[in-house]
Design a protein around this motif. Sequence first.
Motif, PDB file in Angstrom:
ATOM      1  N   GLY A   1       0.826  -1.199   0.000  1.00  0.00           N
ATOM      2  CA  GLY A   1       0.000   0.000   0.000  1.00  0.00           C
ATOM      3  C   GLY A   1       0.860   1.248   0.000  1.00  0.00           C
ATOM      4  N   GLY A   2       0.262   2.363   0.427  1.00  0.00           N
ATOM      5  CA  GLY A   2       1.009   3.615   0.513  1.00  0.00           C
ATOM      6  C   GLY A   2       0.646   4.576  -0.593  1.00  0.00           C
ATOM      7  N   ALA A   3       1.670   5.173  -1.226  1.00  0.00           N
ATOM      8  CA  ALA A   3       1.463   6.258  -2.186  1.00  0.00           C
ATOM      9  C   ALA A   3       2.108   5.885  -3.526  1.00  0.00           C
ATOM     10  N   MET A   4       2.495   6.863  -4.305  1.00  0.00           N
ATOM     11  CA  MET A   4       3.083   6.663  -5.636  1.00  0.00           C
ATOM     12  C   MET A   4       2.203   5.709  -6.460  1.00  0.00           C
ATOM     13  N   ILE A   5       2.798   4.645  -7.036  1.00  0.00           N
ATOM     14  CA  ILE A   5       1.959   3.695  -7.777  1.00  0.00           C
ATOM     15  C   ILE A   5       1.041   2.919  -6.847  1.00  0.00           C
ATOM     16  N   TRP A   6       1.484   2.736  -5.601  1.00  0.00           N
ATOM     17  CA  TRP A   6       0.720   1.905  -4.674  1.00  0.00           C
ATOM     18  C   TRP A   6      -0.580   2.579  -4.240  1.00  0.00           C
ATOM     19  N   ALA A   7      -0.669   3.902  -4.385  1.00  0.00           N
ATOM     20  CA  ALA A   7      -1.941   4.570  -4.095  1.00  0.00           C
ATOM     21  C   ALA A   7      -3.007   4.112  -5.083  1.00  0.00           C
ATOM     22  N   ALA A   8      -2.599   3.612  -6.242  1.00  0.00           N
ATOM     23  CA  ALA A   8      -3.533   3.032  -7.208  1.00  0.00           C
ATOM     24  C   ALA A   8      -3.650   1.522  -7.007  1.00  0.00           C
ATOM     25  N   THR A   9      -2.496   0.839  -6.950  1.00  0.00           N
ATOM     26  CA  THR A   9      -2.546  -0.623  -6.925  1.00  0.00           C
ATOM     27  C   THR A   9      -3.063  -1.169  -5.597  1.00  0.00           C
ATOM     28  N   CYS A  10      -2.999  -0.378  -4.517  1.00  0.00           N
ATOM     29  CA  CYS A  10      -3.545  -0.845  -3.235  1.00  0.00           C
ATOM     30  C   CYS A  10      -5.033  -1.131  -3.369  1.00  0.00           C
ATOM     31  N   ALA A  11      -5.704  -0.406  -4.265  1.00  0.00           N
ATOM     32  CA  ALA A  11      -7.140  -0.615  -4.444  1.00  0.00           C
ATOM     33  C   ALA A  11      -7.403  -1.993  -5.040  1.00  0.00           C
ATOM     34  N   HIS A  12      -6.498  -2.429  -5.920  1.00  0.00           N
ATOM     35  CA  HIS A  12      -6.630  -3.765  -6.495  1.00  0.00           C
ATOM     36  C   HIS A  12      -6.355  -4.830  -5.443  1.00  0.00           C
ATOM     37  N   GLU A  13      -5.278  -4.630  -4.709  1.00  0.00           N
ATOM     38  CA  GLU A  13      -4.899  -5.566  -3.643  1.00  0.00           C
ATOM     39  C   GLU A  13      -6.024  -5.680  -2.598  1.00  0.00           C
ATOM     40  N   ALA A  14      -6.611  -4.541  -2.248  1.00  0.00           N
ATOM     41  CA  ALA A  14      -7.682  -4.535  -1.247  1.00  0.00           C
ATOM     42  C   ALA A  14      -8.917  -5.266  -1.770  1.00  0.00           C
ATOM     43  N   ALA A  15      -9.252  -5.018  -3.033  1.00  0.00           N
ATOM     44  CA  ALA A  15     -10.425  -5.683  -3.607  1.00  0.00           C
ATOM     45  C   ALA A  15     -10.217  -7.197  -3.656  1.00  0.00           C
ATOM     46  N   MET A  16      -8.997  -7.615  -3.997  1.00  0.00           N
ATOM     47  CA  MET A  16      -8.708  -9.054  -4.028  1.00  0.00           C
ATOM     48  C   MET A  16      -8.829  -9.654  -2.622  1.00  0.00           C
ATOM     49  N   ALA A  17      -8.366  -8.901  -1.615  1.00  0.00           N
ATOM     50  CA  ALA A  17      -8.468  -9.381  -0.227  1.00  0.00           C
ATOM     51  C   ALA A  17      -9.939  -9.480   0.194  1.00  0.00           C
ATOM     52  N   MET A  18     -10.749  -8.522  -0.244  1.00  0.00           N
ATOM     53  CA  MET A  18     -12.187  -8.590   0.089  1.00  0.00           C
ATOM     54  C   MET A  18     -12.839  -9.781  -0.595  1.00  0.00           C
ATOM     55  N   ARG A  19     -12.477 -10.002  -1.866  1.00  0.00           N
ATOM     56  CA  ARG A  19     -13.065 -11.120  -2.605  1.00  0.00           C
ATOM     57  C   ARG A  19     -12.711 -12.453  -1.941  1.00  0.00           C
ATOM     58  N   ALA A  20     -11.499 -12.547  -1.398  1.00  0.00           N
ATOM     59  CA  ALA A  20     -11.065 -13.781  -0.732  1.00  0.00           C
ATOM     60  C   ALA A  20     -11.511 -13.823   0.726  1.00  0.00           C
ATOM     61  N   ARG A  21     -12.307 -12.842   1.147  1.00  0.00           N
ATOM     62  CA  ARG A  21     -12.828 -12.771   2.518  1.00  0.00           C
ATOM     63  C   ARG A  21     -11.709 -12.698   3.556  1.00  0.00           C
ATOM     64  N   ARG A  22     -10.601 -12.092   3.173  1.00  0.00           N
ATOM     65  CA  ARG A  22      -9.526 -11.918   4.150  1.00  0.00           C
ATOM     66  C   ARG A  22      -9.738 -10.661   4.980  1.00  0.00           C
ATOM     67  N   ALA A  23     -10.493  -9.717   4.458  1.00  0.00           N
ATOM     68  CA  ALA A  23     -10.719  -8.473   5.194  1.00  0.00           C
ATOM     69  C   ALA A  23     -11.991  -7.813   4.672  1.00  0.00           C
ATOM     70  N   THR A  24     -12.558  -6.941   5.495  1.00  0.00           N
ATOM     71  CA  THR A  24     -13.793  -6.238   5.127  1.00  0.00           C
ATOM     72  C   THR A  24     -13.507  -4.749   4.934  1.00  0.00           C
ATOM     73  N   HIS A  25     -13.183  -4.076   6.023  1.00  0.00           N
ATOM     74  CA  HIS A  25     -12.868  -2.647   5.931  1.00  0.00           C
ATOM     75  C   HIS A  25     -11.348  -2.489   6.028  1.00  0.00           C
ATOM     76  N   ILE A  26     -10.759  -2.038   4.944  1.00  0.00           N
ATOM     77  CA  ILE A  26      -9.292  -1.959   4.854  1.00  0.00           C
ATOM     78  C   ILE A  26      -8.889  -0.494   4.788  1.00  0.00           C
ATOM     79  N   VAL A  27      -7.931  -0.106   5.605  1.00  0.00           N
ATOM     80  CA  VAL A  27      -7.436   1.263   5.543  1.00  0.00           C
ATOM     81  C   VAL A  27      -6.027   1.264   4.931  1.00  0.00           C
ATOM     82  N   ASN A  28      -5.837   2.134   3.957  1.00  0.00           N
ATOM     83  CA  ASN A  28      -4.505   2.364   3.384  1.00  0.00           C
ATOM     84  C   ASN A  28      -4.003   3.704   3.900  1.00  0.00           C
ATOM     85  N   VAL A  29      -2.746   3.726   4.327  1.00  0.00           N
ATOM     86  CA  VAL A  29      -2.204   4.968   4.894  1.00  0.00           C
ATOM     87  C   VAL A  29      -0.781   5.187   4.415  1.00  0.00           C
TER      88      VAL A  29
END
Lengths: 135, 417
Positions: B105-133
Motif C-alpha cells: 500500500g502507501g502512495a506513488m503507484i501503490w496509491a492506485a494498486t492498493c485498491a486492487h490488492e484490497a479488492a482481491m483481499a475482500m473477494r477472498a474474505r480476508r478483510a472487510t474494511h481496509i485502511v490504506n495509509v
Amino acid sequence: MNGPDLDHPLAGPFWSAAARKELQVTWCAACDRAVWYPRPHCPHCDGNLHWRRLSGEASLISWCEVAGGLNPQFREAYTCALVSPLEAPDIRIVMRVTENTTPALRCDMPGRVDFVYLQQTNGAPYLAPAFTPYA
Amino acid sequence: MPALSLRSLARATSLPAGGTAEPLEDIRGIATITGVGETAVSGPSGRDPRQMALEAVAAAIADAGLQPQDIDGLMVSGHIADQITPDDFHRHFGTLGPLWFSTEGGAMIWAATCAHEAAMAMRARRATHIVNVFAVDWATRRAAGTGTPGDWHAGEDMKAHLEVPLGWYPQPVYFATFARRYMHEYQLTEAQLAAIPLTFRRHANGHPGAVMRDRGLTLEAYLARPPLAGPLRREDCCLISDGAAAWVMSPSERAADMPRIPIHIDGVGHGRIAGAPYISQQLDLTATPQVFAAPWAYAMAETAPAEVDVIAVYDCFSSTALMQIEDLGFCRKGEGGSFVQEDRLHYARTRRQGGIPCNTHGGLLSHGYLLGASHVVELVRQLRGSAANQVTDAQRAVYAGFTADEAATLVLSRGGA
Ligand SMILES: [Zn+2]
C-alpha cells in the motif's frame, strides 16, 4: 562512496577503461549488440558478455544543466548528458559534457567522447567520459 | 455485471513497445472508498511519521462512520521507512482483532494498486474494511540532514556506479534531461510548460490545506527564475513535505449503508518499462510508463478519457505531469504543451468546456509532497462534491501514480447518493 569503484564486479571495468581514456561497454558476441547497463548475462540470449572498446564517436541524446548546490557531491554547476555511441545507438551512457564548448548544445548533435577529471566531495580525482560536440 | 477475463482485458489493451502491463484481474464492483483522512501538510515540523499516520487513519475511520474495531485490514508502504505496523494500530486504538496486513500500500503507484490488492483481499474474505495509509517526514529529515528522496537512487547498484559518479543525480537531473529531449522532439517552450506549475499554484491558492496556499506565482516571476536543473526551475519540482493521508476501502455492497457518498473503484492498471529500474535506457524518453498502465485501467472500468471529469497526476516534476496527461490519453503525444494552455487544467474549465481539471489541490508542486496519497483524497472529495476547488458535476476521476520506471492508474466513480 566518493568516486568510482574500480573493483566493482559489473561496473569496475568501465572505470578502469576510463582511467586509460577508453570508452568501453559490455557486449554480447552472440547477439552482436551492446548490453547496457552491465549485467552477469545477456538479457536477450543469456550468453556471456565481454567488454568492448568503442571509437568514442557519439551523439548527444539529451542533457541537463545542473545548478551549483543541487547535487551535494559536486559543488560547482556542471552539465551532464545521455550519450549514444555510434556503434550502439540503442544504449545511452551517462556522461559529462565538456565545459565551454561551442557550438550550443542540441539533441542528436554529433561529437566525440573525451575524458575529464571529476572529483566528488571528500573524494580523489578520477577520469570520466565527457561529450564534446563537433564544431 | 460479469467480470472481464484477463484475456479480454489484454485484448482491449494495446500497448506501445518498450514496456508491459501487469495482468491485473478485473475487480470492478468489489470495493468502494468510504472514508478519507489526512493530517496537516507542512514543511519541516518535527512530527513523527507514525503519529501522523495514526492521526490520518483515525480521521479516515471517523469519516467512514466506522469505529477502529471495524477495521480488519491495514495497508502501508513497504518502500518508505517508518510506516505503522498492526501492533502500532492496536496499541493506538486499543483494538485486539485480526488485522490483515499488506506492505503493498502507501502512495506513488501503490496509491492506485492498493485498491486492487484490497479488492482481491475482500473477494477472498480476508478483510472487510481496509485502511490504506501513507506518512512521510522528508521535510524534517532533509532539514536535519538525515535523509532525502534521492537515497534509494543513490543506493541502487548500477545507478550508484554508473550514474552518480558522473553527476546524473538526483531526480531533478533525470527529469530535466527527459524534459529537454521532449522540448527538442515536440517544440515545447518553457512558457508553455509554465502552465502546469502556474495552474497548480492557483489551485493551491484556493485550497486551505495546501503548503503554497498564500504564495502566488506569475508567468513573469516563473520565467525570471534561474534553472535548477535546466530546463527545469525550482517551481517545476515538487515540494518536500511532512504529512500523512489515509482512506478506508469497504465492500461495495456495504457502502450504500455508510454515511458518505460511495466512491467506486472501477479500474486499476500497472505498467513498467522494459529494463526497469534504469530509466536512462527506456525506449521513449518523452513518455512515461503510464502508457502501459492506463489502457488496462480504462479497459477494466470500461471507460475512456472522454468520460473522465477530473484527474490527479503524480507531478514530481511539471514535465512528468505533462507527459502523463498525454499518456493517459487526454491529448496526443507531443501536443501536451499546447493542450495545457488556456486554463485547460484549471478546475473551473470542465470536460464539457474542453478542459480536464488536474491536481485541483495543487499537486506535489504546490499542495504538498505526500507522494500521491493526497491526490487520491482530493479525487474522493471531488467526486463527493466537497472539494475546495470543486469541479462541476464530477462523476469520474483518474489518479495517475508514478515511480519513474513504473506507473499505475486508478479509475474512480461517484456512486448513487
Ligand atoms: Zn545475447
